[in-house]
Design an enzyme around this catalytic site. Structure first.
Site, PDB file in Angstrom:
ATOM      1  N   SER A 136       0.823  -1.198   0.000  1.00 31.00           N
ATOM      2  CA  SER A 136       0.000   0.000   0.000  1.00 31.00           C
ATOM      3  C   SER A 136       0.861   1.253   0.000  1.00 31.00           C
ATOM      4  O   SER A 136       1.947   1.275   0.585  1.00 31.00           O
ATOM      5  CB  SER A 136      -0.914   0.004   1.231  1.00 31.00           C
ATOM      6  N   SER A 137       0.338   2.283  -0.654  1.00 27.79           N
ATOM      7  CA  SER A 137       1.015   3.581  -0.640  1.00 27.79           C
ATOM      8  C   SER A 137       0.587   4.418   0.558  1.00 27.79           C
ATOM      9  O   SER A 137       1.130   5.499   0.776  1.00 27.79           O
ATOM     10  CB  SER A 137       0.694   4.345  -1.941  1.00 27.79           C
TER      11      SER A 137
END
Length: 467
Positions: free
Chosen positions: A314-315
Site C-alpha cells: 500500500s502507498s
C-alpha cells in the site's frame, strides 16, 4: 518493383517479403501484434510449406531442385533466422491470406538467396506456383495454427506438471497439520492442510489430461482441401502425402480430415482446445482465490498460511503486504476465459464454406498458451514454493471449532448434536467443554470419537510418492 493484381509496387530492397505482404503492412496497422510475436507460428508455417513441397514432389507435381531450395529455406526459417520478416498484423481481413502470402514470399526469397539467386528471381522459385502449390490459404492457414498450437502444448503441459509437483511437495510437508475444512465459508469438518494441497495438485493433473486430450482434436487437418474442400488443383494422392510429412515433421499422428468440405469451415478443433485452456484458467483461478482466503489477515483474517512477501502492499497503509501473485494469476485467467469467448464467437460466425475469423482464434489461443505458461511458472516459483503453514493459528481454530460435532451424528443423532452445537455457539464455549459439562461422553470416548486427526480419514498411501 513487384507486380500483383492491383499493379506495381515498390518493396524495400532489404526485405524478403514481396508485394502482397507490403500491401498488408499498409492495410492492417491495427494492433501492433505481428505474427512473429509467437515464433512457433513462424516455425509452423515452415513445417506446413515444407510438408506441402515434399508431398508435391512425391506425386510428381514439383521438381526435385525446387524442393531442395525449399528445404534450405524451411530449415533457415525454422531456426528463426528470418522472424523479423514476418511482420503482418494478426488482425487482418481475408481469412489469413496476408499471413499465408507473407510466408510464401519470405520462403521463396530465402530459397532463392540460399541457392545463389537474387531475391525476386521468381522464375526459379515463385511464391504462388511453388510455395503455395496445391494449396489455398483456406487449408494452409488453419493447418499452420494447429501445428503451432501442437508445438506449444507440450511446453505448457511440462510447466503445469512442475506446478503440480510444487503442490504435491507442500501436501507432503503439511500432511499431518490438522485444520478445519470449510463449505460455503463456514466451518465444516476436519481435514489436514496436506490433504488440501494434494487436492490442488490432483485437480491440476486433471487439467493436464484435458490439454492432452484436446490436442488430439488438432491432429485432423484439411491440407489438400484447397479453396472450399473439393480439392481443386490438388494432385491425386497429395492430401495423404502431406499429412504423412506433417506427422513426420511434428512427431504427432496428424491425419487428413475425413470430410474436407466440413473441415474447411468447421472449427471444432479450435473450440475444443480453447475450452481446455479455459478449463486450466478456471482451475488456477479457483486455487489462487483459495490461497488468498487462506492467507487473509494477518490478524483479522483466516491467516492459516503465509504466502511469500513480494512487495509492499500500500502507498498509504504501512506494513501492509498483498497477495500479489495469486491476484496476478486471477488477472491472467480472466483474460484466458475471455479469449475462449472470442474463439466461441469466431467459430460460429463464419459463413458457408469458410470461416474468415480464424486469425482471431489463432491469436487468442497462442496468447492464452503464453499467459498460462508464464503465469504458472511465476505462481510456482514466487508463491507456492514459499508457502508456510501457520500451525498455531490452525491449532487454535481446531480447539474452538464446533464443526467436529458432525462426528457425533451416528452416536447421539442429528437433533441432539444440533442442540450441543447451538449451546456452544451461544455460550462461546468450545464443543468439547460443553460435552464434558453435560457428561455426554467420557474423556476416553472423546479421545476415540472426536480426535480431529482421526476425523480427517487421512490415508497417506493415497498420494503419489516422490520419484
Amino acid at each position: 518493383m513487384e507486380k500483383d493484381l492491383l499493379g506495381e509496387k515498390a518493396v524495400p530492397a532489404d526485405a524478403y517479403y514481396g508485394v502482397q505482404t507490403a500491401r498488408a503492412l499498409e492495410n492492417f496497422q491495427i494492433s501492433g501484434v505481428q505474427i512473429n510475436r509467437y515464433p512457433e507460428f513462424i516455425e509452423a508455417w515452415a513445417i506446413v510449406k515444407l510438408a506441402a513441397a515434399r508431398a508435391n514432389t512425391d506425386v510428381g507435381a514439383m521438381k526435385k531442385e525446387t524442393l531442395d531450395a525449399i528445404e534450405k529455406s524451411a530449415a533457415a526459417v525454422r531456426k528463426g533466422d528470418y522472424n523479423n520478416q514476418f511482420t503482418v498484423d494478426w488482425y487482418q481481413g481475408g481469412a489469413g491470406t496476408s499471413t499465408n502470402m507473407n510466408a510464401n514470399e519470405v520462403m521463396a526469397n530465402v530459397a532463392l538467396e540460399l541457392t545463389g539467386h537474387k531475391k525476386g528471381e521468381y522464375g526459379v522459385v515463385e511464391p504462388h506456383d511453388h510455395l503455395n502449390m496445391s494449396q489455398s490459404t483456406n487449408d494452409s492457414y488453419p493447418t499452420a495454427i494447429k501445428v503451432a498450437l501442437i508445438l506449444r502444448n507440450g511446453k505448457l503441459i511440462a510447466e503445469l506438471e512442475k506446478l503440480v509437483g510444487s503442490f504435491r511437495a507442500k501436501g507432503d510437508a503439511f500432511i499431518d497439520i490438522v485444520k478445519m475444512g470449510r463449505t460455503e465459508l463456514q466451518d465444516a469438518v476436519p481435514m489436514t492442510l496436506g490433504q488440501e494441497f494434494h487436492a490442488f495438485a490432483s485437480s491440476l493433473e486433471s487439467e493436464v489430461t484435458g490439454l492432452r486430450e484436446a490436442e488430439k482434436q488438432l491432429y485432423s487437418q484439411n491440407m489438400g482441401a484447397t479453396a472450399i474442400g473439393t480439392g481443386l488443383n490438388a494432385p491425386k494422392g497429395y492430401s495423404a502425402k502431406v499429412a504423412t510429412h506433417l506427422a513426420a515433421l511434428t512427431g504427432k499422428p496428424i491425419v487428413p480430415a475425413t470430410d474436407m468440405i466440413a473441415a474447411t469451415w468447421d472449427q471444432q478443433g479450435f473450440v475444443a482446445y480453447s475450452a481446455a485452456l479455459k478449463s486450466v484458467a478456471i482451475k488456477l483461478s479457483k486455487i489462487s482465490s483459495d490461497l488468498i482466503l487462506l492467507d487473509s489477515g494477518p490478524r483479522a483474517g483466516l491467516n492459516e498460511i503465509e504466502l511469500p512477501e513480494m512487495q509492499p502492499g500500500s502507498s498509504i497503509m504501512p506494513g501492509k503486504v498483498n497477495p500479489v501473485i495469486p491476484e496476478l494469476v486471477n488477472l491472467v485467467t480472466f483474460r484466458v476465459m475471455a479469449n475462449d469467448y472470442a474463439v466461441t464467437l469466431a467459430a460460429h460466425s463464419g459463413q458457408l464454406q469458410l470461416n474468415a475469423y480464424e486469425p482471431i482464434e489463432g491469436l487468442v489461443m497462442m496468447e492464452s498458451q503464453d499467459l498460462l505458461y508464464n503465469t504458472s511458472m511465476t505462481f510456482r516459483t514466487k508463491a507456492v514454493d514459499g508457502i508456510k503453514a501457520n500451525d498455531k493459528v490452525l491449532a487454535r481454530y481446531m480447539e474452538t471449532t464446533v464443526g467436529i460435532v458432525t462426528a457425533l451424528n451416528p452416536i447421539i443423532g442429528y437433533d441432539k448434536a444440533t442442540e450441543l452445537a447451538n449451546e456452544a455457539y451461544k455460550s462461546g464455549k468450545g464443543l468439547l467443554e460443553v460435552i464434558r459439562e453435560k457428561k455426554i461422553l467420557t474423556d476416553q470416548q472423546i479421545a476415540d470419537l472426536l480426535n480431529p486427526a482421526k476425523l480427517t480419514n487421512l490415508d497417506k498411501n493415497a498420494y503419489p510418492k516422490k520419484k
